[in-house]
Design an enzyme around this catalytic site. Structure first.
Site, PDB file in Angstrom:
ATOM      1  N   LEU A  40      -8.622  40.656   7.160  1.00  0.00           N
ATOM      2  CA  LEU A  40      -9.172  39.353   7.793  1.00  0.00           C
ATOM      3  C   LEU A  40      -8.400  38.315   8.522  1.00  0.00           C
ATOM      4  O   LEU A  40      -9.285  37.804   9.004  1.00  0.00           O
ATOM      5  CB  LEU A  40      -9.315  38.543   5.809  1.00  0.00           C
ATOM      6  CG  LEU A  40     -10.581  39.359   5.306  1.00  0.00           C
ATOM      7  CD1 LEU A  40     -10.672  38.654   3.611  1.00  0.00           C
ATOM      8  CD2 LEU A  40     -11.693  39.533   5.496  1.00  0.00           C
ATOM      9  N   HIS A  58      -5.015  50.964   5.032  1.00  0.00           N
ATOM     10  CA  HIS A  58      -5.190  50.824   5.523  1.00  0.00           C
ATOM     11  C   HIS A  58      -3.762  49.217   6.259  1.00  0.00           C
ATOM     12  O   HIS A  58      -3.767  48.435   6.884  1.00  0.00           O
ATOM     13  CB  HIS A  58      -5.580  49.264   4.086  1.00  0.00           C
ATOM     14  CG  HIS A  58      -6.431  48.330   5.192  1.00  0.00           C
ATOM     15  ND1 HIS A  58      -7.159  47.943   6.015  1.00  0.00           N
ATOM     16  CD2 HIS A  58      -6.847  46.757   4.451  1.00  0.00           C
ATOM     17  CE1 HIS A  58      -7.720  46.940   6.377  1.00  0.00           C
ATOM     18  NE2 HIS A  58      -7.721  46.067   5.176  1.00  0.00           N
ATOM     19  N   PHE A 107      -6.247  40.172   3.210  1.00  0.00           N
ATOM     20  CA  PHE A 107      -6.379  39.820   1.929  1.00  0.00           C
ATOM     21  C   PHE A 107      -5.581  39.619   0.823  1.00  0.00           C
ATOM     22  O   PHE A 107      -5.134  40.671   0.499  1.00  0.00           O
ATOM     23  CB  PHE A 107      -7.860  40.010   1.631  1.00  0.00           C
ATOM     24  CG  PHE A 107      -8.700  40.101  -0.122  1.00  0.00           C
ATOM     25  CD1 PHE A 107      -8.681  38.746  -0.717  1.00  0.00           C
ATOM     26  CD2 PHE A 107      -8.896  40.970  -0.534  1.00  0.00           C
ATOM     27  CE1 PHE A 107      -9.304  38.464  -1.715  1.00  0.00           C
ATOM     28  CE2 PHE A 107      -9.469  40.982  -2.112  1.00  0.00           C
ATOM     29  CZ  PHE A 107      -9.418  39.826  -2.424  1.00  0.00           C
ATOM     30  N   ASP A 114      -6.213  46.507  11.743  1.00  0.00           N
ATOM     31  CA  ASP A 114      -7.161  47.635  11.191  1.00  0.00           C
ATOM     32  C   ASP A 114      -8.468  45.793  10.547  1.00  0.00           C
ATOM     33  O   ASP A 114      -8.404  45.578   9.785  1.00  0.00           O
ATOM     34  CB  ASP A 114      -6.280  48.414  10.279  1.00  0.00           C
ATOM     35  CG  ASP A 114      -7.297  48.801   9.617  1.00  0.00           C
ATOM     36  OD1 ASP A 114      -8.819  49.746  10.094  1.00  0.00           O
ATOM     37  OD2 ASP A 114      -8.114  49.980   8.327  1.00  0.00           O
TER      38      ASP A 114
END
Length: 491
Positions: free
Chosen positions: A195, A304, A119, A217
């Protein structure tokens, strides 16, 4: 009509009007709900098929979202090929116009890696391109950077829906390779971040038999606790490995999944908070979190992103990412799974597929610690120190590791009251490869009120290496005053 009858009639009219108004409002609510669901029931795109919002894609626990994926054209999906022939440049290739693949430097004799961003990111520059270029340094492959920036820059929920089309496009591309070159699925590796990991999973759901899939992740919101069809899952490829770096539990926010979702799931530093990251992970109610996610325009952050940074570094420093098989991070920190078993430990990152026991079962958990700075690699060791010199005093004792390139790292072993009679033990995650260690020194510092002429030394230092349980023994000669390093020699 008398007064009483008039009053009753007036109240009946008012009540009837109110009831009517409530019915109209209710009908509008129902109509709005039905229109919303019917309008978003199904959408179909050429080559890729149809997409519905039926369960499990929506309306299941953990996935109460609305909407359907945008078209491939709207997302402007592209595939950029990097090979050793293209150098730092790339060639845009397309499965729709397959001649672009045939006329490119794509070779059916090589393995192929697809890298899919998450994303708010892009496949045209940054870590995706850097990853391709580094992979090409160590192996002669086809590296394909998948870009879906236009589909990843809206709200988070729209991006969640869009990855279904991304996965379908990747699957279509792979089928095109099979058709043109009779290309073997045994040569394909999909690498996805956030994603992008679930987009890879969708490709694997559509085309069974892909050799390997790596989730960096994998995104948690709208995927944690959902059916395997909608997320990355061990059945999506012959081998699925996962790196968790921001898998926080409520009330702490985390943008990654905590649950295992592969054959080998790695949880560096516990999988939630990464050393060296200064951005805070706040605490909030789940309802507040869902509001933020519903309107999110950017998800990422240091924790992340560490997943793809670790993978990148593991390409050049494989043995510095050994994962230890434990059920919890607390158990790992206690040393319950140290050293590696006879089967060895898997290497988190690029070389995870070299682990012999990788397919023994799914959802295998592995823990490790990393350093705060690149290349993040550490080598876990258990240290035992027996002191000589003053019988009792206050201070701290340390080991200093030197490598062949002039780098040094110092680690505290113990502090407080120090005694000759005690053996001091500690697990260390040393940032210097034992194979490159030039020398080890003992160093101590005194408390303020200790005697100035007090002396200490390391009588013996035993080090057990986590990789294979090998023990190294070092001795110090005599004692030294505080702040003066004592060279340790093998004995």
């Amino acid at each position: 009509m008398n007064t009483l009858e008039s009053e009753i009639s007036r109240k009946s009219f008012i009540h009837g009007s109110a009831t009517q108004r409530l019915k109209v409002v209710g009908m509008w609510i129902i109509a709005f709900y039905l229109l919303g669901t019917v309008a978003g029931k199904e959408v179909c795109y050429p080559r890729l098929g149809c997409f519905t919002d039926d369960p499990p894609w929506s309306g299941v626990p953990g996935r109460l979202l609305t909407g359907l994926p945008d078209s491939p054209e709207h997302m402007n999906i592209s595939f950029s090929l990097y090979t050793r022939e293209t150098g730092n440049n790339s060639q845009v290739i397309s499965a729709i116009n397959s001649s672009t693949i045939q006329n490119s430097h794509f070779s059916s004799h090589r393995k192929t890696s697809f890298i899919i961003h998450g994303f708010g990111s892009t496949g045209k520059k940054g870590w995706v391109v850097e990853m391709c270029l580094l992979l090409l340094e160590v192996e002669n492959i086809n590296c394909i950077a998948v870009d879906w920036k236009a589909g990843a820059k809206g709200t988070y929920i729209s991006a969640v829906n869009n990855i279904r089309v991304i996965g379908a496009e990747v699957a279509y591309f792979i089928k095109t390779l099979q058709k043109i070159f009779r290309y073997c699925l045994c040569k394909i590796h999909l690498i996805g971040h956030s994603l992008g990991a679930h987009a890879a999973g969708e490709a694997g759901r559509r085309i069974q038999g892909i050799r390997r899939m790596t989730g960096l992740d994998p995104a948690g919101p709208y995927f944690e606790g959902t059916p395997p069809e909608v997320r990355l899952d061990p059945s999506d490829a012959n081998f699925v490995d996962v790196i968790h770096t921001n898998a926080a539990h409520f009330p702490a926010i985390g943008f990654g999944m905590y649950s295992t979702t592969g054959h080998l799931d790695f949880y560096p530093n516990g999988g939630t908070v990464m050393p060296g990251c200064t951005d805070l992970i706040p605490e909030m109610k789940q309802s507040d979190f869902e509001v933020i996610i519903a309107d999110a325009t950017m998800i990422g952050g240091c924790h992340h992103s560490r997943s793809h940074e670790f993978y990148f570094a593991s390409i050049l420093h494989p043995t510095g990412y050994l994962g230890y098989h434990c059920e919890t991070y607390k158990s790992f920190e206690s040393g319950d799974c140290f050293p590696c078993s006879q089967d060895g430990c898997p290497m988190m990152g690029h070389y995870a597929d070299r682990f012999p026991a990788k397919l023994e079962r799914v959802n295998q958990k592995y823990f490790l610690n990393t350093a705060a700075d690149p290349p993040f690699a550490t080598w876990r060791q258990k240290v035992f120190i027996k002191l000589s010199g003053v019988k009792k005093m206050r201070g701290d004792i340390n080991l200093v590791f030197h490598d062949t390139e002039g780098n040094t790292k110092e680690y505290e072993i113990a502090s407080g009251v120090l005694s000759q009679d005690q053996v001091y033990t500690k697990y260390l995650d040393v940032e210097i490869n034992p194979k490159n260690t030039k020398k080890i020194e003992f160093l101590w510092n005194k408390a303020i009120f200790n005697l100035l002429w007090a002396r200490l030394g390391a009588e013996t230092v035993n080090i057990i290496h986590g990789e294979d349980g090998h023990r190294s023994t070092f001795c110090g000669r005599g004692t030294v005053t505080y702040g003066v390093p004592q060279l340790l020699t093998p004995c």
